[in-house]
Write a protein that holds these residues in place. Structure first.
Motif, short mmCIF file in Angstrom:
data_model
loop_
_atom_site.label_atom_id
_atom_site.label_comp_id
_atom_site.label_asym_id
_atom_site.label_seq_id
_atom_site.Cartn_x
_atom_site.Cartn_y
_atom_site.Cartn_z
N ASN A 119 0.82 -1.21 0.00
CA ASN A 119 0.00 0.00 0.00
C ASN A 119 0.85 1.26 0.00
O ASN A 119 0.50 2.28 -0.59
N THR A 120 2.02 1.19 0.64
CA THR A 120 2.95 2.32 0.61
C THR A 120 3.52 2.51 -0.78
O THR A 120 3.65 3.63 -1.28
N GLN A 121 3.88 1.40 -1.43
CA GLN A 121 4.40 1.47 -2.80
C GLN A 121 3.38 2.12 -3.72
O GLN A 121 3.73 3.01 -4.52
N VAL A 122 2.13 1.70 -3.64
CA VAL A 122 1.08 2.25 -4.50
C VAL A 122 0.93 3.75 -4.27
O VAL A 122 0.85 4.54 -5.21
N SER A 123 0.89 4.17 -3.01
CA SER A 123 0.73 5.58 -2.68
C SER A 123 1.89 6.42 -3.21
O SER A 123 1.69 7.50 -3.75
N ILE A 124 3.07 5.90 -3.03
CA ILE A 124 4.25 6.67 -3.42
C ILE A 124 4.40 6.73 -4.94
O ILE A 124 4.86 7.72 -5.50
N ILE A 125 3.99 5.67 -5.63
CA ILE A 125 4.01 5.68 -7.09
C ILE A 125 2.99 6.69 -7.62
O ILE A 125 3.26 7.43 -8.57
N ASN A 126 1.82 6.75 -6.97
CA ASN A 126 0.82 7.73 -7.37
C ASN A 126 1.33 9.15 -7.17
O ASN A 126 1.08 10.04 -7.98
N LEU A 127 2.04 9.37 -6.08
CA LEU A 127 2.64 10.68 -5.82
C LEU A 127 3.64 11.03 -6.91
O LEU A 127 3.65 12.16 -7.44
N LYS A 128 4.49 10.07 -7.26
CA LYS A 128 5.49 10.30 -8.30
C LYS A 128 4.83 10.66 -9.62
O LYS A 128 5.27 11.58 -10.34
N GLU A 129 3.76 9.96 -9.97
CA GLU A 129 3.06 10.23 -11.23
C GLU A 129 2.45 11.62 -11.23
O GLU A 129 2.43 12.31 -12.26
N LYS A 130 1.94 12.07 -10.08
CA LYS A 130 1.39 13.42 -9.99
C LYS A 130 2.46 14.46 -10.26
O LYS A 130 2.24 15.44 -10.97
N ILE A 131 3.62 14.26 -9.67
CA ILE A 131 4.72 15.20 -9.86
C ILE A 131 5.11 15.26 -11.33
O ILE A 131 5.29 16.33 -11.92
N LEU A 132 5.25 14.10 -11.96
CA LEU A 132 5.68 14.04 -13.35
C LEU A 132 4.62 14.59 -14.30
O LEU A 132 4.94 14.97 -15.42
N ARG A 133 3.36 14.64 -13.86
CA ARG A 133 2.32 15.27 -14.67
C ARG A 133 2.35 16.79 -14.53
O ARG A 133 1.64 17.50 -15.23
N GLY A 134 3.15 17.27 -13.59
CA GLY A 134 3.26 18.70 -13.42
C GLY A 134 2.25 19.28 -12.45
O GLY A 134 2.00 20.49 -12.47
N GLU A 135 1.67 18.46 -11.60
CA GLU A 135 0.69 18.97 -10.65
C GLU A 135 1.39 19.74 -9.53
O GLU A 135 2.39 19.30 -8.97
N LYS A 136 0.87 20.90 -9.22
CA LYS A 136 1.54 21.79 -8.27
C LYS A 136 1.26 21.42 -6.81
O LYS A 136 2.10 21.57 -5.95
N TYR A 137 0.06 20.96 -6.53
CA TYR A 137 -0.33 20.69 -5.15
C TYR A 137 -0.44 19.18 -4.96
O TYR A 137 -1.39 18.56 -5.37
N ILE A 138 0.57 18.63 -4.31
CA ILE A 138 0.66 17.17 -4.25
C ILE A 138 0.38 16.62 -2.86
O ILE A 138 0.38 15.43 -2.67
N ARG A 139 0.15 17.51 -1.88
CA ARG A 139 -0.07 17.03 -0.52
C ARG A 139 -1.41 16.30 -0.43
O ARG A 139 -2.43 16.79 -0.90
N ASP A 140 -1.39 15.14 0.17
CA ASP A 140 -2.58 14.30 0.25
C ASP A 140 -2.63 13.69 1.65
O ASP A 140 -1.70 12.99 2.06
N GLU A 141 -3.71 13.94 2.40
CA GLU A 141 -3.79 13.49 3.80
C GLU A 141 -3.73 11.97 3.92
O GLU A 141 -3.11 11.43 4.84
N ALA A 142 -4.39 11.26 3.00
CA ALA A 142 -4.36 9.79 3.04
C ALA A 142 -2.93 9.29 2.83
O ALA A 142 -2.49 8.34 3.49
N LEU A 143 -2.21 9.92 1.90
CA LEU A 143 -0.82 9.55 1.65
C LEU A 143 0.03 9.81 2.89
O LEU A 143 0.84 8.97 3.31
#
Length: 298
Positions: free
Chosen positions: A246-270
């Motif tokens: 579950n940590t791997q999935v969350s962190i991969i999703n975070l990485k994908e957000k960054i690479l898409r150029g999303e500015k606000y990446i903070r997520d309480e569930a993460l």
């Protein structure tokens, strides 16, 4: 914590020539004099057409090693006024799309890069007439010379947010005018296609006028500049044995957000997901702590 870790951004200019080791192209001068010194957490690597084999090698090396390098290909449609070169243009886009697939993003402008420069003045939607007219619309004193780009770099940097806004307005207007012929037009408004199908290529080249994806590229550069070090730490964590699924999935999703150029990446569930393993006394928890500090400090 590691410091001064820089995101590496590779940019291929297939239309660029070289004079010795110097790339002679307006797009390269634009990056060099507008963002290169301002985005201090990014290292830019530029490639002209003769260097494509090195670009291709870097893409493959990055894929094999699962590095955080990112890759872009800058292409213009460069339509002739007679429009008798459209098939050649479409084949060129298709060639790069098939060769690099989802490993390098194609940044397409119709008709040319100068459309992006016009966005610094307003939402540019003028239909194509000639390249000469387009360049006049950039500025009455426009010159395809490095000195001209150097003299305008600071102003462009200051007006970047305005140009991004104008570019999105322009693309929405142009896509809407041609949307009846493509059911995927809404998707392509906000995201650059990962796979330029022949259908989408024809639509983007023949049916849509006066647009550029440069705004998306610049947004990605800003996000990578802000979170590049975080990407590096994420890659360290993902290479560790024993990271919970579950940590791997969350962190991969975070990485994908960054690479898409999303500015606000903070997520309480993460944050909660990562915080739950901090009590473990091992290398994984120490690496997670580094990542959490970086997320919260942003």
């Amino acid at each position: 914590m590691k410091k001064n870790l820089k995101q590496i951004v590779h940019i291929l200019f297939p239309e660029a020539s070289k004079k010795g080791e110097q790339i002679q192209l307006t797009e390269k001068w634009f990056f060099q004099h507008t963002y290169q010194r301002k985005l201090k957490n990014i290292n830019f690597k530029y490639y002209a057409e003769p260097d494509e084999k090195n670009f291709y090698k870097a893409v493959n090396d990055s894929s094999k090693k699962k590095l955080h390098d990112v890759f872009f290909i800058i292409l213009d449609t460069d339509q002739k006024e007679s429009r008798d070169n459209l098939e050649i243009v479409e084949k060129e886009i298709s060639k790069y799309s098939k060769k690099y697939k989802d490993r390098a993003e194609i940044i397409l402008s119709n008709r040319s890069f100068e459309v992006w420069l016009c966005m610094f003045k307003g939402a540019y939607t003028a239909p194509f007439s000639s390249q000469q007219q387009l360049e006049a619309d950039v500025s009455s004193d426009y010159q395809k010379k490095e000195a001209w780009y150097k003299s305008n770099g600071q102003k462009w940097y200051s007006d970047t947010e305005l140009a991004i806004k104008n570019s999105k307005i322009s693309r929405r207007s142009s896509f809407k005018a041609a949307s009846k012929s493509n059911e995927y037009s809404n998707d392509m408004l906000e995201y650059i296609p990962l796979d330029f199908t022949s259908y989408n290529i024809k639509w983007l080249v023949r049916d849509v006028v006066t647009y550029t994806y440069f705004d998306i590229l610049i947004e990605k550069l800003y996000a990578l500049n802000m979170y590049g070090s975080l990407l590096i730490e994420i890659d360290v964590l993902l290479k560790m044995d024993g990271v919970p699924n579950n940590t791997q999935v969350s962190i991969i999703n975070l990485k994908e957000k960054i690479l898409r150029g999303e500015k606000y990446i903070r997520d309480e569930a993460l944050l909660k997901n990562l915080s739950d393993i901090l009590d473990l006394d091992n290398k994984i928890s120490k690496q997670v702590e580094i990542i959490l500090v970086m997320i919260i400090s942003n």
